[in-house]
Design a protein around this motif. Structure first.
Motif, PDB file in Angstrom:
ATOM      1  N   ASP A  29      35.696  38.265  52.904  1.00 43.52           N
ATOM      2  CA  ASP A  29      34.976  37.265  52.105  1.00 43.52           C
ATOM      3  C   ASP A  29      33.752  37.894  51.441  1.00 43.52           C
ATOM      4  O   ASP A  29      33.459  37.620  50.265  1.00 43.52           O
ATOM      5  N   THR A  30      33.031  38.726  52.180  1.00 48.85           N
ATOM      6  CA  THR A  30      31.849  39.385  51.630  1.00 48.85           C
ATOM      7  C   THR A  30      32.222  40.313  50.479  1.00 48.85           C
ATOM      8  O   THR A  30      31.543  40.353  49.439  1.00 48.85           O
ATOM      9  N   HIS A  31      33.319  41.043  50.651  1.00 50.15           N
ATOM     10  CA  HIS A  31      33.759  41.954  49.585  1.00 50.15           C
ATOM     11  C   HIS A  31      34.175  41.177  48.343  1.00 50.15           C
ATOM     12  O   HIS A  31      33.795  41.541  47.212  1.00 50.15           O
ATOM     13  N   LEU A  32      34.930  40.109  48.505  1.00 47.34           N
ATOM     14  CA  LEU A  32      35.363  39.311  47.354  1.00 47.34           C
ATOM     15  C   LEU A  32      34.172  38.648  46.678  1.00 47.34           C
ATOM     16  O   LEU A  32      34.147  38.516  45.450  1.00 47.34           O
ATOM     17  N   ALA A  33      33.177  38.233  47.464  1.00 45.05           N
ATOM     18  CA  ALA A  33      31.976  37.640  46.886  1.00 45.05           C
ATOM     19  C   ALA A  33      31.239  38.652  46.013  1.00 45.05           C
ATOM     20  O   ALA A  33      30.692  38.310  44.956  1.00 45.05           O
ATOM     21  N   ALA A  34      31.225  39.919  46.442  1.00 45.82           N
ATOM     22  CA  ALA A  34      30.569  40.971  45.658  1.00 45.82           C
ATOM     23  C   ALA A  34      31.302  41.203  44.335  1.00 45.82           C
ATOM     24  O   ALA A  34      30.671  41.385  43.284  1.00 45.82           O
ATOM     25  N   ILE A  35      32.634  41.199  44.384  1.00 43.56           N
ATOM     26  CA  ILE A  35      33.419  41.347  43.151  1.00 43.56           C
ATOM     27  C   ILE A  35      33.143  40.173  42.219  1.00 43.56           C
ATOM     28  O   ILE A  35      32.929  40.345  41.014  1.00 43.56           O
ATOM     29  N   ALA A  36      33.154  38.959  42.774  1.00 44.35           N
ATOM     30  CA  ALA A  36      32.924  37.765  41.963  1.00 44.35           C
ATOM     31  C   ALA A  36      31.537  37.773  41.337  1.00 44.35           C
ATOM     32  O   ALA A  36      31.368  37.397  40.171  1.00 44.35           O
ATOM     33  N   LEU A  79      49.026  42.778  44.718  1.00 51.32           N
ATOM     34  CA  LEU A  79      48.222  43.591  43.810  1.00 51.32           C
ATOM     35  C   LEU A  79      48.033  45.001  44.366  1.00 51.32           C
ATOM     36  O   LEU A  79      48.108  45.222  45.561  1.00 51.32           O
ATOM     37  N   GLU A  80      47.741  45.928  43.464  1.00 54.00           N
ATOM     38  CA  GLU A  80      47.684  47.339  43.835  1.00 54.00           C
ATOM     39  C   GLU A  80      46.271  47.892  43.966  1.00 54.00           C
ATOM     40  O   GLU A  80      46.071  48.911  44.619  1.00 54.00           O
ATOM     41  N   ASN A  81      45.304  47.247  43.337  1.00 53.11           N
ATOM     42  CA  ASN A  81      43.944  47.779  43.392  1.00 53.11           C
ATOM     43  C   ASN A  81      42.928  46.694  43.049  1.00 53.11           C
ATOM     44  O   ASN A  81      43.293  45.577  42.660  1.00 53.11           O
ATOM     45  N   GLU A  82      41.667  47.044  43.176  1.00 52.06           N
ATOM     46  CA  GLU A  82      40.587  46.079  42.973  1.00 52.06           C
ATOM     47  C   GLU A  82      40.478  45.634  41.516  1.00 52.06           C
ATOM     48  O   GLU A  82      40.155  44.479  41.234  1.00 52.06           O
ATOM     49  N   ALA A  83      40.728  46.533  40.586  1.00 51.64           N
ATOM     50  CA  ALA A  83      40.643  46.166  39.174  1.00 51.64           C
ATOM     51  C   ALA A  83      41.650  45.077  38.828  1.00 51.64           C
ATOM     52  O   ALA A  83      41.365  44.184  38.017  1.00 51.64           O
ATOM     53  N   GLN A  84      42.832  45.136  39.423  1.00 53.22           N
ATOM     54  CA  GLN A  84      43.830  44.098  39.160  1.00 53.22           C
ATOM     55  C   GLN A  84      43.360  42.739  39.677  1.00 53.22           C
ATOM     56  O   GLN A  84      43.536  41.719  39.010  1.00 53.22           O
ATOM     57  N   LEU A  85      42.750  42.728  40.849  1.00 49.96           N
ATOM     58  CA  LEU A  85      42.200  41.468  41.348  1.00 49.96           C
ATOM     59  C   LEU A  85      41.061  40.992  40.449  1.00 49.96           C
ATOM     60  O   LEU A  85      40.935  39.793  40.181  1.00 49.96           O
ATOM     61  N   ALA A  86      40.234  41.916  39.975  1.00 51.04           N
ATOM     62  CA  ALA A  86      39.139  41.541  39.090  1.00 51.04           C
ATOM     63  C   ALA A  86      39.666  40.858  37.829  1.00 51.04           C
ATOM     64  O   ALA A  86      39.035  39.924  37.308  1.00 51.04           O
ATOM     65  N   MET A  87      40.824  41.289  37.336  1.00 54.11           N
ATOM     66  CA  MET A  87      41.418  40.639  36.175  1.00 54.11           C
ATOM     67  C   MET A  87      41.785  39.196  36.506  1.00 54.11           C
ATOM     68  O   MET A  87      41.505  38.272  35.729  1.00 54.11           O
ATOM     69  N   ALA A 178      41.897  36.730  27.591  1.00 52.19           N
ATOM     70  CA  ALA A 178      40.929  37.483  26.800  1.00 52.19           C
ATOM     71  C   ALA A 178      39.558  37.485  27.485  1.00 52.19           C
ATOM     72  O   ALA A 178      38.889  38.524  27.557  1.00 52.19           O
ATOM     73  N   GLY A 179      39.156  36.324  27.994  1.00 47.24           N
ATOM     74  CA  GLY A 179      37.880  36.253  28.690  1.00 47.24           C
ATOM     75  C   GLY A 179      37.879  37.060  29.971  1.00 47.24           C
ATOM     76  O   GLY A 179      36.871  37.697  30.325  1.00 47.24           O
ATOM     77  N   GLY A 180      39.014  37.048  30.662  1.00 44.57           N
ATOM     78  CA  GLY A 180      39.123  37.836  31.885  1.00 44.57           C
ATOM     79  C   GLY A 180      39.018  39.326  31.609  1.00 44.57           C
ATOM     80  O   GLY A 180      38.339  40.059  32.345  1.00 44.57           O
ATOM     81  N   MET A 181      39.664  39.786  30.542  1.00 42.88           N
ATOM     82  CA  MET A 181      39.577  41.208  30.195  1.00 42.88           C
ATOM     83  C   MET A 181      38.166  41.591  29.781  1.00 42.88           C
ATOM     84  O   MET A 181      37.680  42.681  30.088  1.00 42.88           O
ATOM     85  N   ASP A 182      37.481  40.689  29.080  1.00 38.58           N
ATOM     86  CA  ASP A 182      36.109  40.966  28.677  1.00 38.58           C
ATOM     87  C   ASP A 182      35.207  41.129  29.898  1.00 38.58           C
ATOM     88  O   ASP A 182      34.399  42.071  29.975  1.00 38.58           O
ATOM     89  N   ARG A 183      35.351  40.236  30.876  1.00 38.01           N
ATOM     90  CA  ARG A 183      34.576  40.364  32.113  1.00 38.01           C
ATOM     91  C   ARG A 183      34.942  41.660  32.842  1.00 38.01           C
ATOM     92  O   ARG A 183      34.070  42.354  33.385  1.00 38.01           O
ATOM     93  N   LEU A 184      36.232  41.963  32.869  1.00 37.91           N
ATOM     94  CA  LEU A 184      36.725  43.177  33.527  1.00 37.91           C
ATOM     95  C   LEU A 184      36.031  44.413  32.965  1.00 37.91           C
ATOM     96  O   LEU A 184      35.531  45.253  33.711  1.00 37.91           O
ATOM     97  N   ALA A 194      44.754  45.500  33.637  1.00 40.12           N
ATOM     98  CA  ALA A 194      44.952  44.074  33.356  1.00 40.12           C
ATOM     99  C   ALA A 194      46.442  43.732  33.265  1.00 40.12           C
ATOM    100  O   ALA A 194      46.951  42.866  33.981  1.00 40.12           O
ATOM    101  N   SER A 195      47.154  44.419  32.387  1.00 40.01           N
ATOM    102  CA  SER A 195      48.584  44.140  32.253  1.00 40.01           C
ATOM    103  C   SER A 195      49.348  44.567  33.498  1.00 40.01           C
ATOM    104  O   SER A 195      50.344  43.943  33.884  1.00 40.01           O
ATOM    105  N   ARG A 196      48.863  45.630  34.160  1.00 40.37           N
ATOM    106  CA  ARG A 196      49.535  46.091  35.373  1.00 40.37           C
ATOM    107  C   ARG A 196      49.434  45.060  36.490  1.00 40.37           C
ATOM    108  O   ARG A 196      50.317  44.998  37.355  1.00 40.37           O
ATOM    109  N   ALA A 197      48.385  44.259  36.486  1.00 39.59           N
ATOM    110  CA  ALA A 197      48.256  43.207  37.497  1.00 39.59           C
ATOM    111  C   ALA A 197      49.421  42.232  37.392  1.00 39.59           C
ATOM    112  O   ALA A 197      50.047  41.869  38.401  1.00 39.59           O
ATOM    113  N   PHE A 198      49.736  41.803  36.182  1.00 42.41           N
ATOM    114  CA  PHE A 198      50.827  40.845  36.000  1.00 42.41           C
ATOM    115  C   PHE A 198      52.180  41.508  36.221  1.00 42.41           C
ATOM    116  O   PHE A 198      53.124  40.859  36.695  1.00 42.41           O
ATOM    117  N   ASP A 199      52.286  42.785  35.889  1.00 42.89           N
ATOM    118  CA  ASP A 199      53.509  43.517  36.210  1.00 42.89           C
ATOM    119  C   ASP A 199      53.731  43.575  37.712  1.00 42.89           C
ATOM    120  O   ASP A 199      54.858  43.422  38.199  1.00 42.89           O
TER     121      ASP A 199
END
Length: 308
Positions: A29-36, A79-87, A178-184, A194-199
């Motif tokens: 939870d702490t790690h996800l809160a930091a990402i958020a 998911l495979e990595n943190e960037a994908q979750l960030a998307m 689009a907004g998610g990628m901008d935040r990413l 980003a696209s790899r997350a959905f793949d």
């Protein structure tokens, strides 16, 4: 009115917190809160975001208009990595900060009632489980619905149903991507993920069966999101994609995910999705070959499959 939608979101969040099966891991939870927090600083102002993990093996993540974001262990495990979750988190934050629930309510002059949601579930052949039957199996409801779906449909939660099951409509979903990628990008993550997350989410859909009723569990929607994010990567975010030093994952992500994947495998075993569970346990044992719990779960798979 927006105040009414916020109040409804608070009521639905209380229902979800009380009846959905939350995943208890304070360090995660702490790690996800930091990402958020990092993603929140990278985008327009909105309500305070809070990420809650749900013990449910289906592919699902959704946000309520009050900033509560719910993520299933099934999606985290895929998911495979943190960037994908960030998307994923970034696009859900965009739904909130862009007031997509309000826009949809005004466009439709309101939203479905609780009784309409239950009727809608029945119309597509979804058998609603009672609270007792959903709790009888640890983390999973009937073969037709996961425990979170039982909560959303059975308790008639229109905002959650809209966000998790029906979606906000093609244009608003594209805006969220689009907004998610901008935040990413602004948060320093690699936009190529980003696209790899959905793949990653659509990779094993063939083994998931009828349990997958949520928006992120639909092949056509995932294909659309791959196309949208790929186009954005080649246009608006081409320079960011070529920039050095972007983040794909972190040591903290690698540390926290094996337990999530392992416990989600147990949920898939209970749902009879043995191939999915075996693949997840293989991933866990690859990094922790002496994990006794993962070995125990592998034994459960062998026992179940030998009986078939």
């Amino acid at each position: 009115a927006e105040q009414e939608i916020r109040a409804q979101a608070d009521r639905e969040a209380a229902q979800l917190d009380a009846w959905a099966k939350l995943y208890d891991d304070p360090l995660l939870d702490t790690h996800l809160a930091a990402i958020a927090e990092k993603l929140a600083r990278a985008g327009p102002e909105g309500p305070a975001f809070r990420v809650t993990v749900v013990r449910d093996p289906t592919l699902n993540a959704f946000a309520l208009p009050n900033g509560r974001i719910y993520v299933h262990t099934g999606l985290l495990a895929a998911l495979e990595n943190e960037a994908q979750l960030a998307m994923i988190l970034g696009l859900e934050m965009t739904h909130v900060s862009s007031r997509h629930a309000l826009a949809l309510a005004r466009a439709h002059r309101g939203r479905p009632s609780a009784s309409t949601i239950v009727a809608s579930a029945a119309s597509v052949g979804l058998e609603l489980a009672t609270d007792a039957s959903a709790g009888a199996v640890d983390g999973v409801g009937t073969a037709a619905l996961s425990s979170t779906a039982v909560t959303i449909f059975g308790r008639g939660l229109p905002l959650a149903a809209e966000a998790a099951v029906y979606g906000h409509g093609d244009q608003l979903e594209r805006d969220a991507d689009a907004g998610g990628m901008d935040r990413l990008v602004r948060a320093g993550y690699d936009p190529k993920e980003a696209s790899r997350a959905f793949d990653a989410l659509r990779r094993d859909l063939g083994n998931r069966g009828s349990l997958e009723i949520f928006f992120f569990g639909r092949r056509e929607q995932l294909a659309e999101r791959v196309a949208t994010t790929t186009e954005l990567l080649q246009t608006s975010f081409a320079a960011a994609a070529a920039a050095p030093g972007t983040v794909r994952t972190t040591d903290e992500w690698r540390l926290r995910m094996p337990a999530v994947v392992r416990e989600n495998a147990r949920l898939d075993i209970q749902a009879g999705r043995f191939a999915l569970a075996a693949d997840q346990l293989d991933r866990v044992l690859a990094v922790a070959p002496r994990d006794p719990v993962a070995q125990l779960y592998c034994g459960e798979i062998e026992e179940h499959t030998s009986e078939l």
